[in-house]
Every structure is written in C-alpha cells, then in structure tokens.
Design a protein around this motif. Structure first.
Motif, PDB file in Angstrom:
ATOM      1  N   PHE A 152       0.567   3.099  -3.411  1.00  0.00           N
ATOM      2  CA  PHE A 152      -0.317   4.254  -3.297  1.00  0.00           C
ATOM      3  C   PHE A 152       0.258   5.364  -2.418  1.00  0.00           C
ATOM      4  N   GLY A 153       1.388   5.099  -1.798  1.00  0.00           N
ATOM      5  CA  GLY A 153       1.976   6.111  -0.918  1.00  0.00           C
ATOM      6  C   GLY A 153       1.236   6.307   0.388  1.00  0.00           C
ATOM      7  N   SER A 154       0.347   5.349   0.764  1.00  0.00           N
ATOM      8  CA  SER A 154      -0.367   5.575   2.024  1.00  0.00           C
ATOM      9  C   SER A 154       0.523   5.197   3.210  1.00  0.00           C
ATOM     10  N   HIS A 155       0.343   5.966   4.281  1.00  0.00           N
ATOM     11  CA  HIS A 155       1.252   5.875   5.424  1.00  0.00           C
ATOM     12  C   HIS A 155       1.168   4.515   6.110  1.00  0.00           C
ATOM     13  N   ASN A 189      -1.906   2.292   8.336  1.00  0.00           N
ATOM     14  CA  ASN A 189      -2.348   1.000   7.803  1.00  0.00           C
ATOM     15  C   ASN A 189      -2.001  -0.157   8.733  1.00  0.00           C
ATOM     16  N   LEU A 236       0.831  -1.206   0.000  1.00  0.00           N
ATOM     17  CA  LEU A 236       0.000   0.000   0.000  1.00  0.00           C
ATOM     18  C   LEU A 236       0.864   1.255   0.000  1.00  0.00           C
ATOM     19  N   VAL A 291       2.098   3.635   9.021  1.00  0.00           N
ATOM     20  CA  VAL A 291       1.721   3.650  10.441  1.00  0.00           C
ATOM     21  C   VAL A 291       0.214   3.458  10.590  1.00  0.00           C
TER      22      VAL A 291
END
Lengths: 309, 369
Positions: free
Chosen positions: B141-144, B148, B137, B146
């Motif tokens: 998508f560059g989602s953090h 997730n 992820l 921490v």
C-alpha cells in the motif's frame, strides 16, 4: 451497566482526555505541513509537562508555568529545526533522539532540583490551573458539568479554529502548505523555505508543550516520569487519521479520547479487555495509512530536507 | 586504512561531543564530571574490584547489556540498508521474547536438544512476522514504515500485556510476568561454559550463549548483505529503488524480506532475555533496547563490526549508569539516556562536523556514507 459507562459525564471525560492530543496534533500539523516529520511530539510534550510543573513549583503560579512550558517547547523544537533544516539530519532519527533526550532530562533535573527520581513535588490544588464553568449550574446542570474545564481545554478548541484559519486563509498558511508540497516551486516564487519550516517546527513545539503542560498542571498536579505515556504518538496518529487537516485531526483526537474514556470506565466491568480498547487508535492509523477505509496522503515533501540549488 | 580512520572519525567526534556536553550538564547539576566518568569507566570495564581483586563483573555485565543492543543494532542497520527505518524493534523484541517464553512454557517437559532450538526459532519467527507486517504494508500500500512500526510497538505491548495478565501469569503473582519456562529451554551462562576450562566465572553474571549468537549474527548479516544475491538486491533497493527496479529487482519483495529479517534479529533479544537471563517473560523488560538500536546502528555506521563496538559502548553506559546512580550525590543513571540522545543527534548531524572540519582536511566534504 451500560448506563454506568455511557452517560453525559463520558462527554466531559472525552473532552478532557482529547485535549492534550488536540494540542499536540495541531503542533504536529504545523511541522508536517511544512515538510518536517515530527515524531518528537512526545519529547516536546514531556519538555512542556516537566517545565510547567517545575516552574509552577517554584513560582506558585500556574500561568507562569504554562508560559515557561511554551518556551521550553519552542527551545526543544529549535533543536529539531537546527538538526533537520540546517544540518539535514534524518527527521525521524532526530525526532527519536529528542524523545529519548526528554525521557532523561526531566529525570536528571528532578533529581538535582527536588532530590526525587523523576517526579516534581505535588502542587496544592489552588496552584494548578483552575476549572472554568461556561454554564450556570442552576439552569443547565448537564452543560455546566460538561463545560467545567481547564482553560487549556477551551484554548485547544479555539486553536483548532485558529489553525484552520491560518492554514487556509492566510498568506503564511499558503506558504506553509506550498513549502510542504513543493519547496522548489515555493523557493522560486520567493518564499524562504528555511524560514517557513523553522516557523512550522517552532510553532509545533509550542503547541505540543501546551499539551504537556495541560497534563502536568491541568489534569494532574505534578510531573511524573514519562507521564505522556505515548500521547505524542497518539497525537501523531490522530494527525494522520485526520489527513493532516485541523478539523480532521480534532475529530480523530475526540475519537481517540472517547476510546480512552470508555476504556477507563470499562475497567473491570466488561469482558472486552482494556488493552484491546487502547489499541484502537494505533490499529485505525495503520488501516487508514494503508488506504483501506479512506486514503491519507501526506504532504509531498514530507521528510525531505531542502537543499537550495 | 585511511578509509577505516575516516569511518571512525565522525562517530568518535559525536561521542566526544556528547561527553563534553554531558560534563557541562553534570557540572550544572553540581557534581564533578571527572568523578562521574571515571566511575562509569571503571564500573563498565575495570578488571579489579574495590579491594584490588580480579573480577569478571564489570566486563561480564557490560557484554550482557551489549547483547540485546547488538541484535537491535543489526535489526535497524539491515532495514537502513534497504532504505527503510525500522523503529519498531522495540515491539518486535517483545513479541520475540514472549514467543520464546510461550514455547518454553507450553512444551516445558521437552528435552533441551529440541526445546532450545524451538524456542529460539519462535523468537525469530515472531519478531520476523511482526517486522514483516509493516514491510507488507509498505510494499503493498506504500504506507510509511516509520508510522506503522511505531503503531505496532503499541499494539505489541497491548497484546502481550493482555496475554500475560489474563493467560500466562501465575495466579496471585503481583508482578506482570509469566510463569517459569521449562529447564530444557534454558541456555548456558558463561559460568557453565567456562567451568570446564577451569575459569571461575561467577554464576550471578547473566552473560550467556546469546552473546555468542549475537556475534554469529553479526558475521551472518555481513555475509548476507555483502556476499549473497539477496543481500546485494536489498542494498541496491536501499541506494536507488528506481534503478534497482529497472535492473529487474523486485523492490516490493526486498522490502518485505528486509523488514522480516530485521524483525527476526530484534526478536532474538528474547533469546538473551528469556532463555539466558530471567527464564520467564517479564513485562516491560526492555529499557528501550529497540530505540537504542537506532543509536547503535548509526554510530556503528550500519556495519556489523561497528555495531559490536557501538553496542559495547552503550552497554557500558547502561552498566556505568547504575553505579553513577548509587555512588554520586546528584547525578542519576538518567544521564545515560541524555548522553545517548546527544550522540544520536550528533551522528545524525554529520554535516556539522563535516562542514567545520573540511577547512582543515581536504576531500572531507563529499559524503562517504
């Protein structure tokens, strides 16, 4: 069956269950919009919940309990502020430490104060926060039963509006957002990044602690070990799902509260396992963060300690 | 030598400061801090029991408690080295433990020589997949990671609770636990290992082969990070992602790799818990090993050797805390959690010590971490 789950009392319990989330999520908003990650919401809620129940147990006055909870929340937040703003500790690490701290502190103190293993004494009903009816039960029974809630419930909704106003219509709000997006520019413009971030984090503690107080002396009548049970994290999820916006966060909290209310009602009645319904907030957050439904972009300077040049 | 001393200085100061604050708390509660700390120390490391007889109990249980913390400490450190923070070790270790139990139950009749490695592999694989998800992820998508990993902790808890409650619980069992795993999936305890040497290590102490595996994992992580190309690339991404990218390293690949390995290490907690201790999956078994892993990694300065020492310290605190609970009037084992939190805070605020000590020790101000 369907009617047993979906009727107007579902609205009442949705609001009830969303309230602690709304308060904590608004708290998270103030901190994160200023650029400080706050995964310590859980610990701040626990601090508020325990303090509210303890002070009420001694003073027999729930309002004093609420006041003390706010104070405890601010104190807890100060710890996060000192660590992350002054000493540039990793914001996630500091938040984790505070969450661990407030698993331990209430248990330790309840042992010393009440000779128990993590709970405060049960308060008599009249010493918890009262229900306030907004409508007359005779003329509008449905509205009266939905809007017969604790004062903190109404306060939560008022605070959403207030937060919206402060964030987008006041100088403080503008500065808060500026510091969270581009601290260097704000600093150059004469805004004290340190002061604004302190304000954001401390307000965050006060609001999250209110959410905790609602749990212990509003919804319940005592503090029990780890009674927030992850609500601080759900509030954080709601904040992200609501794109760090007060109205967005409110809607997300209502959605999560609704899921929770449905899950409670469905217990043992339907074939959809409870656990799956409870997972909804977490899964939605992951999906939103990935930008699969709608993109949620955090404040640009979130998580970055500010070093004055 | 000087570098080693400097590496030890700040962690030691953090622990010391935490114990000082802890003693103030104990005083405020109304017990004697010296009694409390002496009790903790003797019950965690003492070689003799109350009657003066030699005993393995204290060290045995301390090392048993340290075992999961070595795994989670390594897991967190490995992610740190890639510039990530895996606070999902808690979820990964549950998934790993359940997978180990699932193999042990499903193939209960298989011989140990196949079943043990298979169950171990399952624990690592499941933890690895659970860790790789936030890695993907992040990379895609560059989602953090921490957020997730926090979310996935809850998803893991829900998923496994569902599986245990509806599919793997023995009928009528009031406890949230699976049925027993096959005998072929058990790994040896120290009592069995040491018996041929004529050492009478009590069977009741659950210290098992997983502890040796944890030490082996420390060595392998060290080799991997500092002696292999992939390890070098992970560290390069951790210290400067854009420079690494420019140097031809695929940042995305390293992020996924680091998170997968981190998850696999966390999943290995299941080897200790399921294959070496309870011989079944017991729900909610972890007292926060994943989160303590963050403390272990920080205190151990993300180095395998430091992690072993830090894990033993926290293992000792858990063991000592049980005795504090029983043998003191007012202080409960929750003191351990408070101490742990204060240690993390102080380690994270290294600047605090650095700033005040630099007046006395020249050259300290510049960061060495």
């Amino acid at each position: 069956m369907f009617r047993n789950v979906f009727n107007y009392t579902l609205i009442a319990s949705t609001i009830r269950l969303a309230t602690p989330l709304i308060l904590a999520a608004l708290g998270g908003l103030f901190s994160e919009r200023s650029g400080v990650i706050n995964i310590a919401l859980e610990g701040m809620m626990l601090a508020g919940a325990f303090t509210a129940a303890t002070v009420t147990a001694f003073s027999h006055n729930p309002w004093l309990g609420v006041l003390a909870a706010v104070f405890a929340g601010v104190l807890t937040a100060a710890l996060h502020a000192v660590a992350t703003i002054n000493y540039r500790a990793d914001q996630v690490v500091s938040g984790t430490a505070i969450n661990i701290l407030f698993l331990g502190v209430p248990a330790l103190l309840s042992g010393a104060l009440f000779d128990s293993t993590g709970a405060t004494p049960q308060l008599p009903r009249e010493q918890t926060l009262p229900d306030i009816a907004l409508f007359d039960a005779q003329s509008s029974p449905v509205l009266a039963s939905i809007f017969n809630q604790k004062p903190l419930v109404y306060l939560a909704f008022v605070l959403v509006a207030a937060t919206f106003y402060v964030l987008y219509r006041t100088r403080f709000g503008l500065r808060l957002r500026a510091v969270g997006e581009n601290p260097e520019a704000a600093d150059t413009a004469g805004v004290s990044v340190i002061k604004i971030r302190y304000a954001g984090v401390l307000i965050s503690g006060a609001l999250a602690a209110l959410g905790g107080a609602y749990l212990s002396i509003g919804q319940n009548s005592l503090f029990t070990r780890n009674m927030t049970a992850g609500r601080g994290y759900i509030a954080l999820a709601a904040l992200i799902f609501g794109k760090w916006d007060p109205v967005g966060a409110l809607l997300a909290c209502l959605l999560f509260g609704f899921a929770d209310a449905v899950a409670i009602r469905m217990q043992g009645t339907v074939n959809i396992p409870n656990q799956f319904i409870q997972m909804i907030p977490y899964l939605l957050t992951i999906v939103v963060l990935a930008g699969l439904i709608r993109r949620a972009t955090p404040p640009k300077a979130l998580g970055v300690a500010y070093v004055k040049e | 030598m000087k570098a080693l001393l400097r590496a030890l200085l700040f962690p030691l100061l953090a622990v010391l400061a935490a114990f000082v604050i802890g003693s103030l708390i104990v005083l405020a509660i109304g017990d004697n801090p010296l009694t409390v700390y002496r009790l903790m120390l003797s019950s965690a490391f003492g070689l003799y029991d109350a009657l003066g007889n030699f005993t393995f109990d204290n060290w045995g249980y301390t090392l048993f408690q340290a075992t999961p913390l070595i795994f989670t400490g390594l897991a967190v450190a490995l992610s740190f080295k890639c510039g990530l923070l895996n606070i999902g070790a808690e979820g990964q270790l549950y998934v790993g433990a359940f997978a180990a139990a699932w193999v042990g139950i499903t193939f209960a009749n298989w011989p140990a020589i196949v079943l043990v490695p298979l169950a171990m592999l399952a624990a690592m694989l499941a933890g690895g997949v659970w860790g790789a998800i936030p890695g993907v992820l992040k990379a895609r998508f560059g989602s953090h990671e921490v957020i997730n990993t926090i979310m996935l902790n809850f998803v893991a808890a829900g998923l496994i609770s569902y599986l245990v409650q509806n599919h793997y619980k023995a009928p009528g069992d009031p406890i949230m636990q699976s049925g027993p795993i096959g005998a072929g999936a058990h790994i040896a305890r120290f009592s069995t290992l040491l018996a041929p040497l004529g050492i009478n290590f009590p069977t009741r102490i659950p210290l098992n082969v997983a502890f040796l595996l944890a030490l082996l994992a420390c060595f392998l992580v060290w080799v991997f990070l500092w002696r292999t190309k992939w390890g070098y690339e992970i560290r390069a991404v951790g210290s400067n992602p854009s420079a690494a990218e420019y140097g031809g390293i695929s940042v995305q690949k390293q992020i996924v790799l680091a998170m997968a390995l981190s998850g696999a290490l966390a999943g290995m907690v299941g080897i200790n818990e399921v294959l070496g201790y309870r011989y079944r999956y017991y729900h909610d078994f972890s007292p926060g090993y994943g989160f303590t892993g963050i403390a272990v990694a920080l205190l151990g300065r993300n180095h395998p050797a430091g992690i072993v020492l830090a894990a033993i310290l926290f293992g000792a605190l858990i063991r000592g805390g049980l005795f504090v609970d029983i043998f003191t009037d007012k202080v409960s084992k929750d003191l351990v959690q408070v101490l742990q939190a204060i240690i993390i805070l102080f380690v994270a605020m290294e600047m605090l010590f650095r700033g005040s000590l630099s007046r006395f020790i020249p050259g300290l101000k510049k960061s060495s971490a």
